[in-house]
Design a protein around this motif. Sequence first.
Motif, PDB file in Angstrom:
ATOM      1  N   ILE A 149      46.933  37.787  89.228  1.00 53.03           N
ATOM      2  CA  ILE A 149      46.761  37.212  87.890  1.00 53.03           C
ATOM      3  C   ILE A 149      47.938  37.557  86.972  1.00 53.03           C
ATOM      4  N   ILE A 172      26.609  19.841  83.743  1.00 52.31           N
ATOM      5  CA  ILE A 172      27.338  21.004  84.265  1.00 52.31           C
ATOM      6  C   ILE A 172      26.359  21.955  84.935  1.00 52.31           C
ATOM      7  N   ALA A 176      30.974  25.908  85.404  1.00 48.86           N
ATOM      8  CA  ALA A 176      32.413  25.574  85.484  1.00 48.86           C
ATOM      9  C   ALA A 176      33.229  26.658  86.158  1.00 48.86           C
ATOM     10  N   PHE A 195      35.171  34.429  98.932  1.00 47.02           N
ATOM     11  CA  PHE A 195      34.850  33.028  98.651  1.00 47.02           C
ATOM     12  C   PHE A 195      35.117  32.215  99.932  1.00 47.02           C
ATOM     13  N   VAL A 243      44.408  31.864  93.951  1.00 47.96           N
ATOM     14  CA  VAL A 243      43.974  31.867  95.352  1.00 47.96           C
ATOM     15  C   VAL A 243      42.528  32.342  95.418  1.00 47.96           C
ATOM     16  N   ASP A 268      35.468  32.004  83.799  1.00 47.80           N
ATOM     17  CA  ASP A 268      36.022  31.670  82.493  1.00 47.80           C
ATOM     18  C   ASP A 268      37.530  31.909  82.563  1.00 47.80           C
ATOM     19  N   THR A 281      39.742  31.798  80.395  1.00 45.74           N
ATOM     20  CA  THR A 281      40.329  32.589  79.294  1.00 45.74           C
ATOM     21  C   THR A 281      40.285  34.091  79.608  1.00 45.74           C
ATOM     22  N   GLY A 326      34.001  29.065  91.012  1.00 49.31           N
ATOM     23  CA  GLY A 326      32.943  30.080  90.900  1.00 49.31           C
ATOM     24  C   GLY A 326      31.555  29.449  90.830  1.00 49.31           C
ATOM     25  N   PHE A 337      43.485  41.096  93.010  1.00 49.91           N
ATOM     26  CA  PHE A 337      43.202  40.091  91.975  1.00 49.91           C
ATOM     27  C   PHE A 337      44.100  40.325  90.753  1.00 49.91           C
ATOM     28  N   HIS A 381      28.384  19.366  87.536  1.00 50.68           N
ATOM     29  CA  HIS A 381      29.601  19.788  88.233  1.00 50.68           C
ATOM     30  C   HIS A 381      29.552  21.271  88.579  1.00 50.68           C
ATOM     31  N   TRP A 430      36.448  41.426  86.871  1.00 49.86           N
ATOM     32  CA  TRP A 430      36.424  41.159  88.315  1.00 49.86           C
ATOM     33  C   TRP A 430      35.343  41.996  89.008  1.00 49.86           C
ATOM     34  N   PRO A 470      29.973  25.789  76.279  1.00 55.35           N
ATOM     35  CA  PRO A 470      29.803  24.379  76.634  1.00 55.35           C
ATOM     36  C   PRO A 470      29.631  24.126  78.138  1.00 55.35           C
TER      37      PRO A 470
HETATM   38  C1  LIG Z   1      42.494  35.776  92.868  1.00 55.07           C
HETATM   39  C2  LIG Z   1      42.064  34.831  91.808  1.00 55.07           C
HETATM   40  C3  LIG Z   1      40.777  34.171  92.178  1.00 55.07           C
HETATM   41  C4  LIG Z   1      40.130  33.632  91.000  1.00 55.07           C
HETATM   42  C5  LIG Z   1      38.955  32.784  91.312  1.00 55.07           C
HETATM   43  C6  LIG Z   1      38.589  31.869  90.434  1.00 55.07           C
HETATM   44  C7  LIG Z   1      37.455  31.028  90.608  1.00 55.07           C
HETATM   45  C8  LIG Z   1      37.195  30.140  89.410  1.00 55.07           C
HETATM   46  O1  LIG Z   1      36.071  29.877  89.143  1.00 55.07           O
HETATM   47  S1  LIG Z   1      38.502  29.572  88.482  1.00 55.07           S
HETATM   48  C9  LIG Z   1      37.794  28.402  87.363  1.00 55.07           C
HETATM   49  C10 LIG Z   1      37.780  27.037  87.969  1.00 55.07           C
HETATM   50  N1  LIG Z   1      37.112  26.094  87.114  1.00 55.07           N
HETATM   51  C11 LIG Z   1      37.556  24.885  86.874  1.00 55.07           C
HETATM   52  O2  LIG Z   1      38.589  24.475  87.360  1.00 55.07           O
HETATM   53  C12 LIG Z   1      36.707  24.039  85.990  1.00 55.07           C
HETATM   54  C13 LIG Z   1      37.487  23.544  84.825  1.00 55.07           C
HETATM   55  N2  LIG Z   1      36.672  22.668  83.978  1.00 55.07           N
HETATM   56  C14 LIG Z   1      36.407  21.400  84.264  1.00 55.07           C
HETATM   57  O3  LIG Z   1      36.821  20.843  85.255  1.00 55.07           O
HETATM   58  C15 LIG Z   1      35.585  20.651  83.282  1.00 55.07           C
HETATM   59  O4  LIG Z   1      35.561  21.395  82.083  1.00 55.07           O
HETATM   60  C16 LIG Z   1      34.141  20.421  83.716  1.00 55.07           C
HETATM   61  C17 LIG Z   1      34.111  19.366  84.838  1.00 55.07           C
HETATM   62  C18 LIG Z   1      33.479  21.696  84.203  1.00 55.07           C
HETATM   63  C19 LIG Z   1      33.336  19.883  82.516  1.00 55.07           C
HETATM   64  O5  LIG Z   1      33.954  18.746  81.985  1.00 55.07           O
HETATM   65  P1  LIG Z   1      33.545  18.240  80.532  1.00 55.07           P
HETATM   66  O6  LIG Z   1      34.342  17.002  80.289  1.00 55.07           O
HETATM   67  O7  LIG Z   1      32.081  18.150  80.431  1.00 55.07           O
HETATM   68  O8  LIG Z   1      33.966  19.419  79.547  1.00 55.07           O
HETATM   69  P2  LIG Z   1      35.428  19.785  79.045  1.00 55.07           P
HETATM   70  O9  LIG Z   1      35.734  18.999  77.817  1.00 55.07           O
HETATM   71  O10 LIG Z   1      36.393  19.700  80.153  1.00 55.07           O
HETATM   72  O11 LIG Z   1      35.259  21.309  78.676  1.00 55.07           O
HETATM   73  C20 LIG Z   1      34.554  21.728  77.499  1.00 55.07           C
HETATM   74  C21 LIG Z   1      35.207  22.993  76.993  1.00 55.07           C
HETATM   75  O12 LIG Z   1      35.030  24.005  77.966  1.00 55.07           O
HETATM   76  C22 LIG Z   1      36.303  24.545  78.326  1.00 55.07           C
HETATM   77  N3  LIG Z   1      36.265  24.932  79.744  1.00 55.07           N
HETATM   78  C23 LIG Z   1      35.949  24.165  80.804  1.00 55.07           C
HETATM   79  N4  LIG Z   1      35.961  24.877  81.923  1.00 55.07           N
HETATM   80  C24 LIG Z   1      36.287  26.123  81.586  1.00 55.07           C
HETATM   81  C25 LIG Z   1      36.462  27.325  82.309  1.00 55.07           C
HETATM   82  N5  LIG Z   1      36.285  27.384  83.654  1.00 55.07           N
HETATM   83  N6  LIG Z   1      36.801  28.430  81.639  1.00 55.07           N
HETATM   84  C26 LIG Z   1      36.977  28.410  80.304  1.00 55.07           C
HETATM   85  N7  LIG Z   1      36.830  27.290  79.549  1.00 55.07           N
HETATM   86  C27 LIG Z   1      36.490  26.174  80.189  1.00 55.07           C
HETATM   87  C28 LIG Z   1      37.283  23.408  78.053  1.00 55.07           C
HETATM   88  O13 LIG Z   1      38.562  23.917  77.892  1.00 55.07           O
HETATM   89  C29 LIG Z   1      36.718  22.837  76.784  1.00 55.07           C
HETATM   90  O14 LIG Z   1      37.082  23.724  75.730  1.00 55.07           O
HETATM   91  P3  LIG Z   1      37.375  23.181  74.262  1.00 55.07           P
HETATM   92  O15 LIG Z   1      36.102  22.570  73.785  1.00 55.07           O
HETATM   93  O16 LIG Z   1      37.784  24.388  73.486  1.00 55.07           O
HETATM   94  O17 LIG Z   1      38.472  22.178  74.389  1.00 55.07           O
END
Ligand SMILES: CCCC/C=C/CC(=O)SCCNC(=O)CCNC(=O)[C@H](O)C(C)(C)COP(=O)(O)OP(=O)(O)OC[C@H]1O[C@@H](n2cnc3c(N)ncnc32)[C@H](O)[C@@H]1OP(=O)(O)O
Length: 322
Positions: A301, A126, A129, A210, A205, A132, A134, A176, A297, A172, A148, A89
Amino acid sequence: MRAGTCAWNCGRGGSPLRYANAERSMAALRTLRFPSCLAFCRKHVNSITGRSFAKCQARFLSSVTERDGLQVSHNSNTGVVTLSMNKPPVNSLNLEFLQSMHKTLGEIQDDQDCRAVILTSGLTNIFCAGLDITEMYQPDDKRLREFWTSLQDMWIRLYSFPKTTMAAITGHSPAGGALLAMSCDYRVMAENFTIGLNETKLGIVAPTWFIDLYVGILGQRLSELALQTGKLFTSEEALKVGLVDQVVPLNDVIPTVEKELSEWKIPALARGMTKDVLRRIYWRKLQETQDVDTESFVFLIKQEKVQQTLGLYLQSLKNKKK
Ligand SMILES: CCCC/C=C/CC(=O)SCCNC(=O)CCNC(=O)[C@H](O)C(C)(C)COP(=O)(O)OP(=O)(O)OC[C@H]1O[C@@H](n2cnc3c(N)ncnc32)[C@H](O)[C@@H]1OP(=O)(O)O
């Protein structure tokens, strides 16, 4: 064979297909299984295919492939490849998707007919996001390391990409997702979305590489504030602080990137080498410390507190719908 003459001797030498590059149009015709001697004559192309000229031309000029959540469209007229993330999604970056991006970028890099890449999203609202979540919540140890390493490899390839890269940010773009956009040479973002490194909000962090990009773009003071608070910038704020280069209405994002690309008429070698000089210090730093980076990392985690916060964050995303 010269453009401007019909190889079929029909006397229509004055109406050739108007391609800038005769060899490219020959190649395109061959892929449609035309004998090469039929090239260039609009009248004959139409009579053979039964298609309108415009439709024929569209087929000559682009090829589209779709694989593992990525759509790759190659416009052979402009030499621009559009790489569109298409993993519902939310285009979250899991292990397989990162590997797929790494492989596809490698193929595009080797494609002699490609001069530039537009990185965008096929999903509504989007861009990406980010990682992942998970993959990081209650992870399997071996997969976590592989995940990683795949992120590191993909980023090194994107950040050091020798051809021009432009991000068309059509939604959005947290964490990442912001990293992907920041790794491109130019960024055009649609109005009314958000972008930034919000890792602290998830209790994690952002790694040094990054942060290096952020500091390079925002400067030290603004990075300190934005990173500690996990700030997501609105498109308009992102423009003000230089995180993106243009903000336009959603429907104008791709045309704006295409226009910008058409204006980058810079000798490829000079531009590519300049980019390399500016960027290699960062990607080489990671390349030389990949194992250490992976270990820190994994260490972070696996902290109980981090797992708790990630679990709560995931739950809060799911609860949004209730
Ligand atoms: C040393 C460690 C360093 C690690 C570095 C990490 C970097 C990263 O990238 S961490 C990930 C950061 N990402 C986020 O914080 C984004 C989180 N998501 C959102 O804010 C919103 O989902 C969105 C603005 C991107 C979209 O909003 P929208 O309303 O359109 O959709 P949702 O209903 O929120 O989400 C749909 C569906 O997708 C799942 N989901 C959203 N983001 C993630 C993600 N990053 N990983 C896995 N899954 C995600 C969300 O839970 C929903 O799932 P369900 O349909 O099962 O409820």
